[in-house]
Design a protein around this motif. Sequence first.
Motif, PDB file in Angstrom:
ATOM      1  N   LYS A  31       0.841  -1.196   0.000  1.00 53.85           N
ATOM      2  CA  LYS A  31       0.000   0.000   0.000  1.00 53.85           C
ATOM      3  C   LYS A  31       0.877   1.247   0.000  1.00 53.85           C
ATOM      4  O   LYS A  31       0.635   2.192  -0.740  1.00 53.85           O
ATOM      5  CB  LYS A  31      -0.925  -0.014   1.214  1.00 53.85           C
ATOM      6  CG  LYS A  31      -1.873   1.155   1.293  1.00 53.85           C
ATOM      7  CD  LYS A  31      -2.766   1.061   2.515  1.00 53.85           C
ATOM      8  CE  LYS A  31      -3.673   2.252   2.651  1.00 53.85           C
ATOM      9  NZ  LYS A  31      -4.465   2.206   3.874  1.00 53.85           N
ATOM     10  N   SER A  32       1.934   1.232   0.817  1.00 53.62           N
ATOM     11  CA  SER A  32       2.847   2.356   0.895  1.00 53.62           C
ATOM     12  C   SER A  32       3.530   2.595  -0.449  1.00 53.62           C
ATOM     13  O   SER A  32       3.669   3.739  -0.887  1.00 53.62           O
ATOM     14  CB  SER A  32       3.890   2.107   1.986  1.00 53.62           C
ATOM     15  OG  SER A  32       4.816   3.153   2.027  1.00 53.62           O
ATOM     16  N   LEU A  35       1.041   4.234  -2.833  1.00 55.26           N
ATOM     17  CA  LEU A  35       0.867   5.659  -2.537  1.00 55.26           C
ATOM     18  C   LEU A  35       2.068   6.462  -3.028  1.00 55.26           C
ATOM     19  O   LEU A  35       1.909   7.532  -3.622  1.00 55.26           O
ATOM     20  CB  LEU A  35       0.661   5.887  -1.042  1.00 55.26           C
ATOM     21  CG  LEU A  35      -0.646   5.381  -0.447  1.00 55.26           C
ATOM     22  CD1 LEU A  35      -0.675   5.604   1.056  1.00 55.26           C
ATOM     23  CD2 LEU A  35      -1.842   6.040  -1.100  1.00 55.26           C
ATOM     24  N   GLN A 105      -7.424  12.622  -3.714  1.00 49.01           N
ATOM     25  CA  GLN A 105      -7.642  11.492  -2.808  1.00 49.01           C
ATOM     26  C   GLN A 105      -7.249  11.895  -1.379  1.00 49.01           C
ATOM     27  O   GLN A 105      -6.251  12.584  -1.188  1.00 49.01           O
ATOM     28  CB  GLN A 105      -6.789  10.281  -3.233  1.00 49.01           C
ATOM     29  CG  GLN A 105      -6.891   9.909  -4.700  1.00 49.01           C
ATOM     30  CD  GLN A 105      -8.274   9.456  -5.099  1.00 49.01           C
ATOM     31  OE1 GLN A 105      -8.989   8.853  -4.315  1.00 49.01           O
ATOM     32  NE2 GLN A 105      -8.667   9.773  -6.326  1.00 49.01           N
ATOM     33  N   ASN A 107      -5.902  10.153   0.887  1.00 44.04           N
ATOM     34  CA  ASN A 107      -4.701   9.509   1.419  1.00 44.04           C
ATOM     35  C   ASN A 107      -3.409   9.920   0.708  1.00 44.04           C
ATOM     36  O   ASN A 107      -2.349   9.386   1.002  1.00 44.04           O
ATOM     37  CB  ASN A 107      -4.854   7.988   1.370  1.00 44.04           C
ATOM     38  CG  ASN A 107      -5.072   7.467  -0.044  1.00 44.04           C
ATOM     39  OD1 ASN A 107      -5.388   8.225  -0.958  1.00 44.04           O
ATOM     40  ND2 ASN A 107      -4.920   6.182  -0.223  1.00 44.04           N
ATOM     41  N   LYS A 109      -0.635  13.079  -0.549  1.00 45.81           N
ATOM     42  CA  LYS A 109      -0.160  14.425  -0.221  1.00 45.81           C
ATOM     43  C   LYS A 109      -0.117  15.291  -1.474  1.00 45.81           C
ATOM     44  O   LYS A 109       0.068  14.795  -2.578  1.00 45.81           O
ATOM     45  CB  LYS A 109       1.233  14.343   0.396  1.00 45.81           C
ATOM     46  CG  LYS A 109       1.241  13.619   1.731  1.00 45.81           C
ATOM     47  CD  LYS A 109       2.627  13.528   2.299  1.00 45.81           C
ATOM     48  CE  LYS A 109       2.603  12.780   3.621  1.00 45.81           C
ATOM     49  NZ  LYS A 109       3.953  12.655   4.190  1.00 45.81           N
ATOM     50  N   PRO A 132      -1.514  14.172   4.394  1.00 45.02           N
ATOM     51  CA  PRO A 132      -2.299  13.867   3.187  1.00 45.02           C
ATOM     52  C   PRO A 132      -3.655  14.556   3.229  1.00 45.02           C
ATOM     53  O   PRO A 132      -4.098  15.013   4.273  1.00 45.02           O
ATOM     54  CB  PRO A 132      -2.444  12.347   3.235  1.00 45.02           C
ATOM     55  CG  PRO A 132      -2.256  11.970   4.660  1.00 45.02           C
ATOM     56  CD  PRO A 132      -1.390  13.028   5.278  1.00 45.02           C
TER      57      PRO A 132
END
Length: 158
Positions: A31-32, A35, A105, A107, A109, A132
């Motif tokens: 997930k990281s 992103l 979004q 989530n 930044k 974010p």
Amino acid sequence: MISSSRNWQIKVAIAALTLPVFFSTVAEAQKSQTLKAKESEAKQFVGSMNKAQQVYYAEKAGFTSSVSNLLVYLGRQTQPNSANYSYSIGMVNKAAVFNYGVSKQANLKSFVGGVFLVGNKPQTILCLNAAPGKIKPPNPTNTKGVLKCAAGTGKIAQ
């Protein structure tokens, strides 16, 4: 036989407890990475907008407030169609222009690039919101030729 059966039960219990933690850690890492890849899109584009503003200034003796005008200098025909970011430009005066990559979004930044006329030469800075969210970052500042990201943002390398 009872002790080996008992050892087997303990091993199964330990595995049952650690596997979710392991898979959770792997999922978080994936997930990281996802992103970071999405944020990298905006970082690259806003950084490119900063550079294009410098070239635009050298040719036109001024900055542009139009993303469409910069696309020629970016070697693109169209603005990126992004589900993750919207891109815009804000001009405060003839001595500064701000390029934004604002997250769509919750989530991700957001980014802001600043191009300042320092003396007679454009200088750039690229900043990232600390948190974010769908929040337009505050503009960086120029104090006597020293460029600085605003509170709540951090400077990143271009």
